[in-house]
Design a protein around this motif. Structure first.
Motif, mmCIF file in Angstrom:
data_model
loop_
_atom_site.group_PDB
_atom_site.id
_atom_site.type_symbol
_atom_site.label_atom_id
_atom_site.label_comp_id
_atom_site.label_asym_id
_atom_site.label_seq_id
_atom_site.Cartn_x
_atom_site.Cartn_y
_atom_site.Cartn_z
ATOM 1 N N UNK A 127 5.461 6.808 -127.749
ATOM 2 C CA UNK A 127 6.862 6.814 -127.368
ATOM 3 C C UNK A 127 7.459 5.409 -127.462
ATOM 4 N N UNK A 128 8.645 5.294 -128.103
ATOM 5 C CA UNK A 128 9.231 3.959 -128.170
ATOM 6 C C UNK A 128 9.932 3.655 -126.845
ATOM 7 N N UNK A 129 10.033 2.365 -126.501
ATOM 8 C CA UNK A 129 10.598 1.976 -125.208
ATOM 9 C C UNK A 129 11.990 2.557 -124.949
ATOM 10 N N UNK A 130 12.815 2.652 -126.011
ATOM 11 C CA UNK A 130 14.190 3.147 -125.811
ATOM 12 C C UNK A 130 14.172 4.588 -125.312
ATOM 13 N N UNK A 131 13.289 5.406 -125.889
ATOM 14 C CA UNK A 131 13.193 6.813 -125.463
ATOM 15 C C UNK A 131 12.688 6.873 -124.025
ATOM 16 N N UNK A 132 11.668 6.086 -123.757
ATOM 17 C CA UNK A 132 11.069 6.063 -122.416
ATOM 18 C C UNK A 132 12.116 5.667 -121.377
ATOM 19 N N UNK A 133 12.873 4.605 -121.672
ATOM 20 C CA UNK A 133 13.819 4.087 -120.693
ATOM 21 C C UNK A 133 15.031 4.986 -120.523
ATOM 22 N N UNK A 192 10.930 15.759 -121.178
ATOM 23 C CA UNK A 192 10.244 16.966 -121.652
ATOM 24 C C UNK A 192 8.918 16.642 -122.320
ATOM 25 N N UNK A 193 8.918 15.533 -123.086
ATOM 26 C CA UNK A 193 7.698 15.127 -123.808
ATOM 27 C C UNK A 193 6.548 14.843 -122.851
#
Ligand SMILES: NC(=O)c1ccc[n+]([C@@H]2O[C@H](COP(=O)([O-])OP(=O)(O)OC[C@H]3O[C@@H](n4cnc5c(N)ncnc54)[C@H](OP(=O)(O)O)[C@@H]3O)[C@@H](O)[C@H]2O)c1
Length: 318
Positions: free
Chosen positions: A126-132, A138-139
């Motif tokens: 997971x890239x940081x932008x998605x995580x943040x 859902x992932x």
């Protein structure tokens, strides 16, 4: 005790400052590693007398020794488990006996309290932008799990633990000659925009209507919904729900406290996405960068902001 330190002057030169008369003592919770330890280092470097605390005696003594070996003799260790009222009372007694007052309290101790399949989490890449952004909710559903016991422990540490320590040390903070600074280490997960329910946002975002009973009531509702599997239906945060609510309530408590004690500077801060054990070292910032906000707020002068939330060193929306 060595109390002098170095700071950069406007010309960029190192100059010696003596802040012993201003800061008698600074307590940092959960400071045996991560952002807490680095905050202790940065404050000790400029001459603040730091009471580095940790729940585990051995880990705490070793952490304090690592700073003392750098020449920072103004660091002392005292055991503190924010879940244990006896441990908190013992710290308060120590501060009273050795310093007579407290100028800075940094409530840093924190935990996620989730069950994580670390390999599966890494495999998600997971890239940081998605995580943040929280889009990862859902992932991570099958990878990061919570239970009522874990959720309780999380709230007990991040919210009730901070409150317990603050209440026990308030009599000493009130004796600070320049108005004490309290810094609550929060998280962007606690920002109100991450809470789908408008009603919950309204309660926790209320400035004049907020009190401790309302915050505690909100936490009881949350735990009931965890037990009944009704988090999504009732509009609680999707991503790391217990952690998010523990920080949202911590922010609310910060505001409440700041209203109650206008002579102090009481703020909360998101340190940034910092590489520490808390996030399985997935963060993108160093602890040196992450400690900048907490250090800045710990040193706010009289007349500085209070009742505010900061994203690192910038004021932000709760
Ligand atoms: N890292 C980030 O990206 C990030 C982002 C937003 C907010 N934060 C917040 O920053 C703070 C520091 O976290 P970190 O990233 O530096 O994580 P960390 O390296 O895991 O440090 C957490 C610290 O809290 C201590 N702690 C946990 N439960 C405690 C208890 N009951 N009593 C006393 N200490 C306790 C831990 O002690 P043990 O070593 O004994 O477990 C450890 O010293 C936390 O409040 C966290 O929520 C971090």
């Amino acid at each position: 005790m060595e109390i002098n330190g170095n700071k950069k002057s406007e010309s960029g030169e190192n100059e010696l400052i003596d802040i012993h008369h201003v800061v008698a003592a600074d307590v940092i919770t959960g400071a045996n590693k991560g952002i807490g330890l680095e905050t202790a280092r940065q404050l000790a470097m400029i001459g603040v007398t730091v009471v580095l605390t940790a729940r585990d005696e051995k880990r705490g003594v070793e952490a304090a020794a690592s700073l003392q070996e750098m020449g920072l003799c103004n660091v002392v260790f005292h055991q503190l488990d924010v879940l244990d009222p006896h441990s908190i009372a013992s710290l308060a007694k120590f501060i009273e006996g050795h310093f007579g007052r407290l100028d800075i309290l940094i409530n840093n101790a924190g935990t996620l309290e989730v069950r994580v399949d670390e390999d599966a989490l890494r495999d998600l890449k997971m890239d940081p932008a998605t995580w943040l952004s929280g889009k990862a909710a859902n992932l991570v559903k099958g990878v990061i799990r919570t239970t009522k016991e874990k959720a309780k422990e999380c709230l007990n540490t991040n919210y009730h633990g901070c409150k317990r320590v603050t209440e026990a040390l308030l009599p000493l903070l009130k004796l600070s000659t320049s108005g004490a600074n309290i810094v609550n280490i929060s998280s962007l997960r606690g920002e109100l925009r991450h809470i789908p329910s408008e009603q919950i946002r309204k309660v926790l975002g209320g400035i004049d209507t907020l009190d401790e009973e309302k915050i505690d009531g909100m936490l009881e509702r949350f735990l009931k919904d965890v037990e009944q599997g009704a988090l999504e239906a009732n509009g609680w945060p999707n991503m790391l729900p217990a952690y998010s609510i523990s920080k949202a309530t911590l922010n609310a408590y910060t505001r409440f406290l700041a209203n109650k004690y206008p002579n102090m500077r009481i703020n909360c801060v998101h340190p940034g996405y910092v590489r520490t054990d808390l996030n399985w070292n997935t963060g993108t910032m160093t602890v040196e960068e992450g400690a900048k906000g907490p250090v800045m707020l710990a040193l706010l002068p009289e007349g500085g902001p209070t009742g505010c939330y900061f994203d690192q060193i910038e004021k932000a929306e709760f």
